[in-house]
Design a protein around this motif. Sequence first.
Motif, PDB file in Angstrom:
ATOM      1  N   CYS A  98       0.831  -1.202   0.000  1.00 58.21           N
ATOM      2  CA  CYS A  98       0.000   0.000   0.000  1.00 58.21           C
ATOM      3  C   CYS A  98       0.866   1.251   0.000  1.00 58.21           C
ATOM      4  O   CYS A  98       0.646   2.183  -0.789  1.00 58.21           O
ATOM      5  CB  CYS A  98      -0.934  -0.002   1.216  1.00 58.21           C
ATOM      6  SG  CYS A  98      -2.192   1.305   1.171  1.00 58.21           S
ATOM      7  N   LEU A  99       1.871   1.301   0.869  1.00 62.01           N
ATOM      8  CA  LEU A  99       2.743   2.467   0.933  1.00 62.01           C
ATOM      9  C   LEU A  99       3.576   2.611  -0.337  1.00 62.01           C
ATOM     10  O   LEU A  99       3.843   3.725  -0.796  1.00 62.01           O
ATOM     11  CB  LEU A  99       3.655   2.379   2.149  1.00 62.01           C
ATOM     12  CG  LEU A  99       2.962   2.390   3.524  1.00 62.01           C
ATOM     13  CD1 LEU A  99       3.988   2.353   4.645  1.00 62.01           C
ATOM     14  CD2 LEU A  99       2.055   3.613   3.677  1.00 62.01           C
ATOM     15  N   MET A 115       2.654   1.669  -3.387  1.00 61.06           N
ATOM     16  CA  MET A 115       1.774   2.173  -4.435  1.00 61.06           C
ATOM     17  C   MET A 115       1.512   3.664  -4.259  1.00 61.06           C
ATOM     18  O   MET A 115       1.490   4.426  -5.223  1.00 61.06           O
ATOM     19  CB  MET A 115       0.453   1.398  -4.432  1.00 61.06           C
ATOM     20  CG  MET A 115       0.547   0.007  -5.019  1.00 61.06           C
ATOM     21  SD  MET A 115      -1.031  -0.898  -4.964  1.00 61.06           S
ATOM     22  CE  MET A 115      -2.071   0.157  -5.968  1.00 61.06           C
ATOM     23  N   LYS A 116       1.328   4.076  -3.013  1.00 58.09           N
ATOM     24  CA  LYS A 116       1.069   5.489  -2.754  1.00 58.09           C
ATOM     25  C   LYS A 116       2.274   6.334  -3.148  1.00 58.09           C
ATOM     26  O   LYS A 116       2.134   7.436  -3.682  1.00 58.09           O
ATOM     27  CB  LYS A 116       0.723   5.702  -1.284  1.00 58.09           C
ATOM     28  CG  LYS A 116       0.129   7.072  -1.003  1.00 58.09           C
ATOM     29  CD  LYS A 116      -0.722   7.065   0.232  1.00 58.09           C
ATOM     30  CE  LYS A 116      -1.517   8.360   0.356  1.00 58.09           C
ATOM     31  NZ  LYS A 116      -2.667   8.422  -0.551  1.00 58.09           N
ATOM     32  N   ALA A 117       3.470   5.810  -2.903  1.00 56.63           N
ATOM     33  CA  ALA A 117       4.681   6.527  -3.292  1.00 56.63           C
ATOM     34  C   ALA A 117       4.824   6.568  -4.808  1.00 56.63           C
ATOM     35  O   ALA A 117       5.206   7.581  -5.386  1.00 56.63           O
ATOM     36  CB  ALA A 117       5.911   5.861  -2.668  1.00 56.63           C
ATOM     37  N   GLU A 118       4.490   5.450  -5.467  1.00 62.57           N
ATOM     38  CA  GLU A 118       4.636   5.380  -6.915  1.00 62.57           C
ATOM     39  C   GLU A 118       3.668   6.308  -7.626  1.00 62.57           C
ATOM     40  O   GLU A 118       4.009   6.918  -8.646  1.00 62.57           O
ATOM     41  CB  GLU A 118       4.421   3.941  -7.401  1.00 62.57           C
ATOM     42  CG  GLU A 118       4.668   3.757  -8.882  1.00 62.57           C
ATOM     43  CD  GLU A 118       4.549   2.312  -9.333  1.00 62.57           C
ATOM     44  OE1 GLU A 118       4.616   2.068 -10.544  1.00 62.57           O
ATOM     45  OE2 GLU A 118       4.370   1.431  -8.464  1.00 62.57           O
ATOM     46  N   VAL A 119       2.446   6.434  -7.091  1.00 59.43           N
ATOM     47  CA  VAL A 119       1.448   7.251  -7.765  1.00 59.43           C
ATOM     48  C   VAL A 119       1.812   8.727  -7.725  1.00 59.43           C
ATOM     49  O   VAL A 119       1.321   9.518  -8.522  1.00 59.43           O
ATOM     50  CB  VAL A 119       0.050   7.025  -7.142  1.00 59.43           C
ATOM     51  CG1 VAL A 119      -0.123   7.828  -5.859  1.00 59.43           C
ATOM     52  CG2 VAL A 119      -1.058   7.357  -8.137  1.00 59.43           C
ATOM     53  N   MET A 120       2.697   9.100  -6.808  1.00 60.46           N
ATOM     54  CA  MET A 120       3.144  10.492  -6.742  1.00 60.46           C
ATOM     55  C   MET A 120       3.840  10.897  -8.036  1.00 60.46           C
ATOM     56  O   MET A 120       3.827  12.047  -8.442  1.00 60.46           O
ATOM     57  CB  MET A 120       4.093  10.695  -5.560  1.00 60.46           C
ATOM     58  CG  MET A 120       3.448  10.488  -4.201  1.00 60.46           C
ATOM     59  SD  MET A 120       2.120  11.651  -3.882  1.00 60.46           S
ATOM     60  CE  MET A 120       3.055  13.171  -3.726  1.00 60.46           C
ATOM     61  N   PRO A 125      -3.834   4.687  -3.146  1.00 57.38           N
ATOM     62  CA  PRO A 125      -4.581   3.968  -2.106  1.00 57.38           C
ATOM     63  C   PRO A 125      -4.629   4.708  -0.777  1.00 57.38           C
ATOM     64  O   PRO A 125      -3.793   5.559  -0.483  1.00 57.38           O
ATOM     65  CB  PRO A 125      -3.782   2.666  -1.958  1.00 57.38           C
ATOM     66  CG  PRO A 125      -2.368   3.098  -2.218  1.00 57.38           C
ATOM     67  CD  PRO A 125      -2.463   4.167  -3.294  1.00 57.38           C
ATOM     68  N   GLU A 126      -5.628   4.351   0.024  1.00 59.22           N
ATOM     69  CA  GLU A 126      -5.703   4.797   1.413  1.00 59.22           C
ATOM     70  C   GLU A 126      -5.087   3.705   2.270  1.00 59.22           C
ATOM     71  O   GLU A 126      -5.486   2.538   2.177  1.00 59.22           O
ATOM     72  CB  GLU A 126      -7.155   5.043   1.816  1.00 59.22           C
ATOM     73  CG  GLU A 126      -7.787   6.260   1.156  1.00 59.22           C
ATOM     74  CD  GLU A 126      -7.129   7.562   1.609  1.00 59.22           C
ATOM     75  OE1 GLU A 126      -6.770   7.668   2.799  1.00 59.22           O
ATOM     76  OE2 GLU A 126      -6.965   8.465   0.768  1.00 59.22           O
ATOM     77  N   CYS A 127      -4.095   4.070   3.090  1.00 61.23           N
ATOM     78  CA  CYS A 127      -3.370   3.086   3.888  1.00 61.23           C
ATOM     79  C   CYS A 127      -3.609   3.322   5.381  1.00 61.23           C
ATOM     80  O   CYS A 127      -3.762   4.462   5.827  1.00 61.23           O
ATOM     81  CB  CYS A 127      -1.872   3.155   3.604  1.00 61.23           C
ATOM     82  SG  CYS A 127      -1.422   3.078   1.847  1.00 61.23           S
ATOM     83  N   ALA A 157      -4.060  -7.527  -0.666  1.00 64.20           N
ATOM     84  CA  ALA A 157      -3.119  -7.199  -1.735  1.00 64.20           C
ATOM     85  C   ALA A 157      -3.516  -5.908  -2.451  1.00 64.20           C
ATOM     86  O   ALA A 157      -2.874  -5.517  -3.421  1.00 64.20           O
ATOM     87  CB  ALA A 157      -3.028  -8.347  -2.742  1.00 64.20           C
ATOM     88  N   GLY A 158      -4.600  -5.267  -1.995  1.00 68.25           N
ATOM     89  CA  GLY A 158      -5.049  -4.031  -2.606  1.00 68.25           C
ATOM     90  C   GLY A 158      -5.792  -4.222  -3.914  1.00 68.25           C
ATOM     91  O   GLY A 158      -6.013  -3.269  -4.652  1.00 68.25           O
ATOM     92  N   VAL A 159      -6.201  -5.447  -4.199  1.00 66.46           N
ATOM     93  CA  VAL A 159      -6.893  -5.774  -5.444  1.00 66.46           C
ATOM     94  C   VAL A 159      -8.406  -5.669  -5.236  1.00 66.46           C
ATOM     95  O   VAL A 159      -8.941  -6.201  -4.259  1.00 66.46           O
ATOM     96  CB  VAL A 159      -6.523  -7.194  -5.914  1.00 66.46           C
ATOM     97  CG1 VAL A 159      -7.322  -7.579  -7.156  1.00 66.46           C
ATOM     98  CG2 VAL A 159      -5.036  -7.278  -6.200  1.00 66.46           C
TER      99      VAL A 159
END
Length: 286
Positions: free
Chosen positions: A40-41, A43-48, A71-73, A95-97
């Motif tokens: 989750c963390l 993905m949140k970093a990557e989306v930045m 995502p919301e983590c 898995a965030g799916v």
Amino acid sequence: ACFCEKNKRVTNCRMDSGRCRCEAIGSGITVDCRTLTSKCLLMKAEVMGSKSGRREKPKDAFEDTDGLYDPECENSGAFKAKQCNGTTCWCVNTAGVRRTDKHDADLKCNQLVRTMWIIIEMKHAERNTPLNAESLRKFFTDTITSRYQLDGRYITRVLYENPYITIDLKQNASEKSQGDVDIADVAYYFEKDVKGQSIFPNSAGLNVSIDNEPVKLEKTVVYYVDEIAPEFSMKSLTAGVIAVIVVVVIAIVAAIVVLVSSNKAAKQNGTGTIWEAAAHMFGLSW
């Protein structure tokens, strides 16, 4: 200051009680650099760096939430059971799916359903001779336990059926001990390594070498199986499919689809070959 060996998507690193701790980009949540960072963390970093958050999808992609999203983590790094994009919301697994249809903001996600079984299936390039099955098993077992720090008891199978390599990771809630890395995080690190987008600093990805011979992987597929059945409103999703099985194709394109035990539906969608292969893996009849 210190160096985070497990995650390059961090900032403000510092030593704390002999450990290197950093803040995950995008969330500011502190991560321990001795172990894998939660998916989750990551993905949140990557989306930045990619606010569009979408990858090209093949025509049989089920929905567009299988790509990168913001995502919301939880503070622990786990996915919140309910994820939203504006006023559109859906429920996810560990898995965030996505495991439900999309709804409005009134959607209730009572629990974060655990992904207990992950299957990684790879296909290597054409060869004159098959790989040595035992050497292959040892390579992937050693790689997963050392590079991704997963306890070997969660690797339940490494199977070679030329040209396919299948790895089973199983870890239900009762088996996972405190401090154990999660199989969903392992699969995400593995996915990025195979695509040459490694999360590890100063790493180009995973170099597969069996008996000192480089092996080229043509395609990798990751299947996620949950402990509780999905809640998709699909007429073709029969009671015989107990678990949600989601496919992420790791290649030039990435897609998530839900496997169904309906040969007719598969043929109508023009995806009979994919479904048949998946059904064969899980022992379904056509």
